[in-house]
Design an enzyme around this catalytic site. Structure first.
Site, PDB file in Angstrom:
ATOM      1  CG  ASN A  13      28.853 100.040  38.326  1.00 41.13           C
ATOM      2  OD1 ASN A  13      29.888  99.669  37.792  1.00 41.13           O
ATOM      3  ND2 ASN A  13      27.705 100.127  37.677  1.00 41.13           N
ATOM      4  CE  LYS A  39      28.679  86.709  40.204  1.00 43.02           C
ATOM      5  NZ  LYS A  39      27.465  86.794  39.370  1.00 43.02           N
ATOM      6  CB  SER A  40      33.937  88.376  42.188  1.00 47.89           C
ATOM      7  OG  SER A  40      32.851  88.557  41.322  1.00 47.89           O
ATOM      8  NE  ARG A  99      17.795 102.421  50.864  1.00 48.84           N
ATOM      9  CZ  ARG A  99      17.812 102.325  49.543  1.00 48.84           C
ATOM     10  NH1 ARG A  99      16.675 102.359  48.857  1.00 48.84           N
ATOM     11  NH2 ARG A  99      18.962 102.200  48.907  1.00 48.84           N
ATOM     12  CB  CYS A 130      20.692 106.837  44.054  1.00 45.32           C
ATOM     13  SG  CYS A 130      19.537 105.958  42.989  1.00 45.32           S
ATOM     14  CB  SER A 160      25.440 104.079  36.655  1.00 46.24           C
ATOM     15  OG  SER A 160      24.947 105.333  37.100  1.00 46.24           O
ATOM     16  CE  LYS A 215      13.345 100.872  46.465  1.00 45.93           C
ATOM     17  NZ  LYS A 215      14.439 100.453  45.551  1.00 45.93           N
ATOM     18  CG  HIS A 243      20.163 109.397  39.561  1.00 38.77           C
ATOM     19  ND1 HIS A 243      20.577 108.631  38.491  1.00 38.77           N
ATOM     20  CD2 HIS A 243      19.785 108.505  40.529  1.00 38.77           C
ATOM     21  CE1 HIS A 243      20.464 107.340  38.810  1.00 38.77           C
ATOM     22  NE2 HIS A 243      19.983 107.247  40.037  1.00 38.77           N
TER      23      HIS A 243
END
Length: 340
Positions: A13, A39-40, A99, A130, A160, A215, A243
């Site tokens: 995504n 695999k992709s 981070r 996010c 998501s 976080k 969000h």
């Protein structure tokens, strides 16, 4: 003259959004590579009007590439980010791995652009969580005016943020509620997400907070000001993208709600939609695909001396992840990797 750019995790995504946003913002790309797991391998990805075939992340040689946008999770990042950085390719990482490393800058370009100068210590720059990204864009201009003492935030986070499988789970559970015999048991989440809310994101810690809540505390302190006190409750809701956050802010000095609106209207990355009438606010559905962080319901909190309440909404795949990473790449190019 442009840059040689890598997008790792291009089939996910966030990786797909990174490619979309690089094209939308006309980032100066001379050459681009889309990487994915074996695999992709060969999966096609869109980059503007071009179609890219994914290459194998495991065997890719980062030598000669300028920057790599990583959206592959902490475990894979731990393996491949040092490899890319050692080859001279600056990594902009969307995972949580770096981070909290004092030698890795954690950047939201509207908030702490000067911190990017520290990228050279490890050739790695971290992208924030996010939920943190959209909040600090709002907090920083207010903090500059009145100094924030404490923040109480409750989040309403879309599925998501957990990836495609979570989006599929919400969709299938929702359909299953109406079709007998097609009920879908929870797999991604510990409880049903359709028509429900789950006050649990990431793992639980010893003090009862979840890792997601921790976080938000740690990242706000690193990005904005270590003196700010933050307490968070993070909740997963049955929304596909976007969000939302209910934020209560206590300031050192009084800040009038009208002045706060004016400050936020002028703040980079912010969009104020705040009418005291039916529909005079922004919801997650309306923010999808946009770059802005939207602020509504700004009002005084009469229960404390210097308090404001507000409602903040943003597309978590954009400002919460891919957009912020591309903005970091733009900042890196302007300040540190100038070409031509």
């Amino acid at each position: 003259m442009g840059y040689k750019v890598v997008v790792a995790g291009a089939t996910g995504n966030v990786g797909r959004e990174m490619l979309n946003i690089l094209a939308e913002r006309e980032f100066p790309v001379d050459e681009i590579a889309a990487l994915a797991s074996r695999k992709s391998l060969g999966t096609e990805c869109s980059f503007g009007d071009r179609t890219l075939k994914t290459q194998d992340l495991d065997t890719f040689d980062f030598t000669g590439w300028d920057m790599a946008l990583f959206a592959i999770g902490s475990d894979a990042t731990k393996k491949y980010a040092p490899k890319a950085a050692a080859a001279g390719c600056v990594v902009i990482d969307n995972s949580s791995l770096y981070r909290y490393d004092p030698d890795v800058p954690l950047i939201v370009p509207e908030v702490n652009p000067d911190a990017i100068e520290g990228y050279a210590k490890k050739n790695i720059i971290a992208n924030p969580n996010c939920s943190t990204a959209q909040m600090v864009v709002v907090l920083k201009p207010l903090h500059d005016r009145a100094k924030i003492r404490r923040v109480v935030v409750s989040t309403y986070q879309s599925v998501s943020g957990s990836g495609k499988e979570a989006m599929d789970e919400l969709w299938l559970q929702t359909k299953g509620m109406y079709v007998p015999g097609q009920e879908v048991a929870p797999k991604v989440y510990p409880k049903q997400i359709a028509f429900n809310v789950i006050p649990h994101i990431d793992v639980f810690m010893e003090d009862g907070t979840t890792k997601e809540e921790w976080k938000m505390v740690a990242e706000t302190k690193k990005i904005v000001d270590k003196a700010i006190k933050v307490t968070a409750t993070c909740v997963r809701v049955p929304v596909f993208v976007g969000h939302s956050e209910s934020i209560n802010i206590e300031f050192e000095d009084f800040l009038d709600e009208d002045e706060a609106r004016d400050i936020l209207r002028e703040a980079p990355g912010c969009m104020v939609i705040d009418k005291r009438e039916d529909g005079g606010y922004i919801t997650p559905v309306e923010c999808v695909g946009d770059y802005a962080t939207y602020i509504s319901r700004i009002r005084q909190d009469g229960t404390i001396e210097n308090g404001l309440n507000m409602w903040v909404v943003s597309d978590n795949l954009r400002k919460g992840a891919a957009l912020n990473a591309v903005q970091i790449a733009e900042l890196l190019g302007r300040r540190c990797l100038k070409k031509g």
